[in-house]
Scaffold this motif. Structure first.
Motif, PDB file in Angstrom:
ATOM      1  N   GLY A   1     121.223 168.659 -16.874  1.00 49.48           N
ATOM      2  CA  GLY A   1     120.816 168.983 -15.513  1.00 49.48           C
ATOM      3  C   GLY A   1     121.873 169.644 -14.651  1.00 49.48           C
ATOM      4  O   GLY A   1     121.627 169.926 -13.475  1.00 49.48           O
ATOM      5  N   LYS A   2     123.061 169.913 -15.203  1.00 55.01           N
ATOM      6  CA  LYS A   2     124.144 170.449 -14.369  1.00 55.01           C
ATOM      7  C   LYS A   2     123.735 171.736 -13.659  1.00 55.01           C
ATOM      8  O   LYS A   2     123.902 171.881 -12.447  1.00 55.01           O
TER       9      LYS A   2
ATOM     10  N   ASN B   1     122.433 164.639 -14.709  1.00 54.67           N
ATOM     11  CA  ASN B   1     123.229 165.358 -13.717  1.00 54.67           C
ATOM     12  C   ASN B   1     124.596 164.682 -13.564  1.00 54.67           C
ATOM     13  O   ASN B   1     124.660 163.506 -13.201  1.00 54.67           O
ATOM     14  N   PRO B   2     125.700 165.409 -13.794  1.00 56.69           N
ATOM     15  CA  PRO B   2     127.018 164.778 -13.735  1.00 56.69           C
ATOM     16  C   PRO B   2     127.464 164.362 -12.341  1.00 56.69           C
ATOM     17  O   PRO B   2     128.343 163.515 -12.197  1.00 56.69           O
ATOM     18  N   LYS B   3     126.879 164.949 -11.298  1.00 57.56           N
ATOM     19  CA  LYS B   3     127.227 164.529  -9.927  1.00 57.56           C
ATOM     20  C   LYS B   3     126.086 164.881  -8.974  1.00 57.56           C
ATOM     21  O   LYS B   3     125.323 165.813  -9.207  1.00 57.56           O
TER      22      LYS B   3
ATOM     23  N   LYS C   1     133.956 159.915 -11.821  1.00 57.60           N
ATOM     24  CA  LYS C   1     135.165 160.718 -11.640  1.00 57.60           C
ATOM     25  C   LYS C   1     135.396 161.674 -12.810  1.00 57.60           C
ATOM     26  O   LYS C   1     136.007 162.738 -12.648  1.00 57.60           O
ATOM     27  N   MET C   2     134.911 161.293 -13.990  1.00 51.37           N
ATOM     28  CA  MET C   2     135.122 162.120 -15.191  1.00 51.37           C
ATOM     29  C   MET C   2     133.844 162.912 -15.501  1.00 51.37           C
ATOM     30  O   MET C   2     133.221 162.740 -16.540  1.00 51.37           O
ATOM     31  N   LYS C   3     133.441 163.753 -14.576  1.00 53.20           N
ATOM     32  CA  LYS C   3     132.136 164.427 -14.664  1.00 53.20           C
ATOM     33  C   LYS C   3     131.999 165.282 -15.926  1.00 53.20           C
ATOM     34  O   LYS C   3     130.977 165.258 -16.602  1.00 53.20           O
ATOM     35  N   SER C   4     133.039 166.051 -16.234  1.00 51.80           N
ATOM     36  CA  SER C   4     132.965 166.939 -17.407  1.00 51.80           C
ATOM     37  C   SER C   4     132.904 166.144 -18.699  1.00 51.80           C
ATOM     38  O   SER C   4     132.153 166.494 -19.620  1.00 51.80           O
TER      39      SER C   4
ATOM     40  N   TYR D   1     130.316 164.028 -23.478  1.00 53.41           N
ATOM     41  CA  TYR D   1     130.263 162.968 -24.481  1.00 53.41           C
ATOM     42  C   TYR D   1     129.592 161.676 -24.003  1.00 53.41           C
ATOM     43  O   TYR D   1     128.643 161.190 -24.626  1.00 53.41           O
ATOM     44  N   PHE D   2     130.043 161.114 -22.868  1.00 53.67           N
ATOM     45  CA  PHE D   2     129.591 159.775 -22.478  1.00 53.67           C
ATOM     46  C   PHE D   2     128.111 159.722 -22.123  1.00 53.67           C
ATOM     47  O   PHE D   2     127.487 158.663 -22.196  1.00 53.67           O
TER      48      PHE D   2
END
Length: 370
Positions: free
Chosen positions: A7-8, A41-43, A69-72, A77-78
């Motif tokens: 979703g980025k 979505n990372p953020k 905090k570790m969006k990328s 991976y996560f």
């Protein structure tokens, strides 16, 4: 079925990949409402949300403070840990990437838009080229199927990534439904007045970068009285453009627009005498589709994917030859009957990119994986 998506771009990109993502999710959820569509979505986004989408479209964000905090890293991976728990049938990477660590039970699809970073390496830093290549190569290798947005892109995937053509399917893009709307005379008049636009103008839409080749349009209207309206984000290339405008006294003929609503942009498409898109290379070229739906004649480049988007009744020019571009512009300005023919034939052609056709193609592809 439950289908997950990267979703980025949907939430954070204003143009190309963002438009593709938002348009596709809209088409799928409107035409295939029995599925669930989960966007990772990372953020949180301050601009795009799911307000105009059905309840079957769901946003998923990182929950733990450290992952926020570790969006990328979350996206790379996560996020796979979250995906494993949500019983997806399919995961679809919308922009050439899929996360590491997805289990085999989840079928994987990746859309690859273009491989311009390989074709034109001078347009990218060596670091970006390396990262893009590793991500695209991984996604192409581990996806069950690759979707190319044009036959041109399919050919490039075969050549540059050494992938069997049997693994690649071409599914074309559509565009936002706003470009298919009709607007009232009041709406049109208000928009033209708001941006102080001339009665007759040429339109160009796209990021103002070297590959989009805006300079060739400026050269073609130098020492004429033709007006040019440009809608696009500025990059460092804009300095070269502005210097040319000043050196050739074009300040009163060239209009740069930004922060338009989609409705305003659609109106400006529809009011243009012609749309010109002399890009050196594209994966597809959504602005061409937008112009054809707007019943605006198109001049675009030979080669690449442009004829796939523009059809047989658009005009194709050498994007390096300003005199050829000038002649094509003059032909349309001086020949209303030619413009009318192109409007009607182009509108007939562009129906192949209707939402129903696109949704049908995607449903067939997803079902084939299961």
């Amino acid at each position: 079925m439950r289908i997950g998506f990267d979703g980025k771009r949907f939430f954070h990109n204003n143009t190309g990949l963002g438009n593709y993502s938002r348009s596709l999710i809209k088409v799928l959820s409107d035409n295939l409402p029995k599925n669930e569509y989960i966007l990772y979505n990372p953020k949180k986004s301050g601009k795009y949300n799911l307000k105009n989408y059905k309840k079957s479209v769901i946003e998923v964000l990182p929950e733990k403070y450290l992952l926020k905090k570790m969006k990328s890293l979350w996206r790379l991976y996560f996020v796979s840990n979250k995906i494993k728990k949500q019983n997806l049938a399919i995961y679809h990477g919308l922009s050439g990437e899929i996360p590491l660590g997805l289990p085999n039970r989840i079928k994987k699809v990746v859309t690859i838009h273009d491989l311009i970073f390989i074709r034109y390496p001078n347009l990218y830093s060596s670091f970006d080229r390396k990262i893009h290549y590793l991500k695209f190569k991984y996604a192409a290798k581990y996806s069950d199927i690759i979707v190319a947005i044009s036959q041109q892109t399919k050919n490039d995937i075969i050549s540059f990534l050494d992938i069997s053509e049997d693994k690649i399917k071409v599914i074309y893009q559509g565009c936002n439904s706003v470009f298919k709307q009709k607007f009232s005379e009041i709406e049109i008049k208000n928009t033209i007045k708001k941006y102080n636009l001339p009665e007759d103008y040429i339109l160009n839409v796209g990021t103002i970068e070297k590959r989009k080749n805006l300079l060739i349009i400026l050269k073609s209207i130098t020492k004429t009285n033709k007006n040019l309206v440009i809608i696009g984000k500025k990059t460092a290339y804009f300095n070269e453009i502005w210097n040319y405008i000043l050196s050739n006294n074009l300040e009163n003929q060239v209009f740069f627009l930004k922060n338009l609503s989609l409705e305003e942009m659609a109106i400006i498409y529809q009011k243009a005498i012609l749309f010109i898109y002399p890009s050196i290379f594209e994966g597809f070229g959504i602005p061409i589709i937008e112009a054809l739906y707007s019943k605006t004649p198109v001049i675009t480049s030979t080669g690449s994917c442009f004829s796939e988007a523009g059809g047989s009744h658009s005009i194709y020019i050498n994007p390096e030859n300003s005199e050829e571009v000038r002649e094509a512009i003059d032909l349309l300005f001086n020949n209303p009957s030619k413009r009318n023919e192109m409007q009607e034939r182009g509108f007939e052609f562009v129906q192949k990119f209707n939402d129903e056709n696109i949704a049908k193609n995607w449903q067939e592809l997803y079902q084939s994986l299961l």
